[in-house]
Design an enzyme around this catalytic site. Sequence first.
Site, PDB file in Angstrom:
ATOM      1  N   ASP A  11       0.863  -1.163   0.000  1.00 45.08           N
ATOM      2  CA  ASP A  11       0.000   0.000   0.000  1.00 45.08           C
ATOM      3  C   ASP A  11       0.912   1.229   0.000  1.00 45.08           C
ATOM      4  OD1 ASP A  11      -2.435   1.598   0.495  1.00 45.08           O
ATOM      5  OD2 ASP A  11      -1.519   1.901   2.463  1.00 45.08           O
ATOM      6  N   ASP A  13       0.025   5.016   0.911  1.00 42.22           N
ATOM      7  CA  ASP A  13      -0.143   5.972   2.001  1.00 42.22           C
ATOM      8  C   ASP A  13      -0.204   5.277   3.358  1.00 42.22           C
ATOM      9  OD1 ASP A  13      -0.421   8.337   0.264  1.00 42.22           O
ATOM     10  OD2 ASP A  13      -2.263   7.331  -0.377  1.00 42.22           O
ATOM     11  N   TYR A  22      -5.143  12.529   0.883  1.00 43.61           N
ATOM     12  CA  TYR A  22      -5.403  13.114  -0.443  1.00 43.61           C
ATOM     13  C   TYR A  22      -4.227  13.954  -0.948  1.00 43.61           C
ATOM     14  CZ  TYR A  22     -10.101  11.661   0.810  1.00 43.61           C
ATOM     15  OH  TYR A  22     -11.186  10.932   1.210  1.00 43.61           O
ATOM     16  N   HIS A  94     -11.165   5.300  -8.641  1.00 43.60           N
ATOM     17  CA  HIS A  94     -12.624   5.263  -8.557  1.00 43.60           C
ATOM     18  C   HIS A  94     -13.141   5.413  -7.120  1.00 43.60           C
ATOM     19  CE1 HIS A  94     -11.507   2.550 -12.029  1.00 43.60           C
ATOM     20  NE2 HIS A  94     -12.044   3.621 -12.593  1.00 43.60           N
ATOM     21  N   CYS A 109     -11.144  -2.820  -8.912  1.00 46.91           N
ATOM     22  CA  CYS A 109      -9.758  -2.471  -8.576  1.00 46.91           C
ATOM     23  C   CYS A 109      -9.621  -1.750  -7.240  1.00 46.91           C
ATOM     24  CB  CYS A 109      -9.113  -1.665  -9.699  1.00 46.91           C
ATOM     25  SG  CYS A 109      -9.888  -0.101 -10.132  1.00 46.91           S
ATOM     26  N   ARG A 110     -10.690  -1.229  -6.692  1.00 46.07           N
ATOM     27  CA  ARG A 110     -10.606  -0.496  -5.421  1.00 46.07           C
ATOM     28  C   ARG A 110     -10.535  -1.485  -4.263  1.00 46.07           C
ATOM     29  NH1 ARG A 110     -10.982   4.228  -3.246  1.00 46.07           N
ATOM     30  NH2 ARG A 110     -11.877   4.489  -1.183  1.00 46.07           N
ATOM     31  N   LYS A 111      -9.443  -1.404  -3.498  1.00 49.38           N
ATOM     32  CA  LYS A 111      -9.340  -2.276  -2.331  1.00 49.38           C
ATOM     33  C   LYS A 111     -10.507  -1.997  -1.393  1.00 49.38           C
ATOM     34  CE  LYS A 111      -5.271  -0.570  -1.555  1.00 49.38           C
ATOM     35  NZ  LYS A 111      -4.015  -0.181  -0.910  1.00 49.38           N
TER      36      LYS A 111
END
Length: 188
Positions: A11, A13, A22, A94, A109-111
């Site tokens: 991961d 961040d 962000y 997304h 694709c979004r964890k």
Amino acid sequence: MCSMKRAVFLDKDGTLIENVPYNADPAKIRLVPGAGTALQQLEKEGYLLIVISNQSGVALGYFPESALQDVRRKIELLLLEQHARIHDFYYCPHLPEGKLAAYRQTCTCRKPAPGLLLRAAHEYDIDLKTSWMIGDILDDVEAGNRAGCTTILLNNGNETSWQRGAGRTPHFIVNNLNDAAGIILTTT
């Protein structure tokens, strides 16, 4: 003889770089302590090092998708200064509740979905069963578990909801990236 590769998925961040929500400003990017050493050790043992990151700031309109290229370059530069590198960088822009219609969607694709790990495995011929996912929240753990990886949670204070459930239990819990590398290197 197996020609498939092993990978450590990271991961971004809170795992590889300091967590600044962000953030797409390269000037604010700092590696977590020990990142260079940890990645050097893992690469020396033959692991591909691949960043897997949710970047919902794109869908929320906080920064353009193109800004992620500068973020990647900054991370690569910081790692190069420490004689380390990443092999690739996958991200999901997304978010179902996103402000920008082009990115407002439910995706694979979004964890915690495993889509980015599966895509990387396909593109790099990675054996997911001999690969690892390191992250600082349980969505990272779930994505890694759903992809068939061994998972490590960095218990660094970034997980706030602790919603347990199917696939959300890490194989290992450590305090930092160096400890995670140590687990990988002594377990394989």
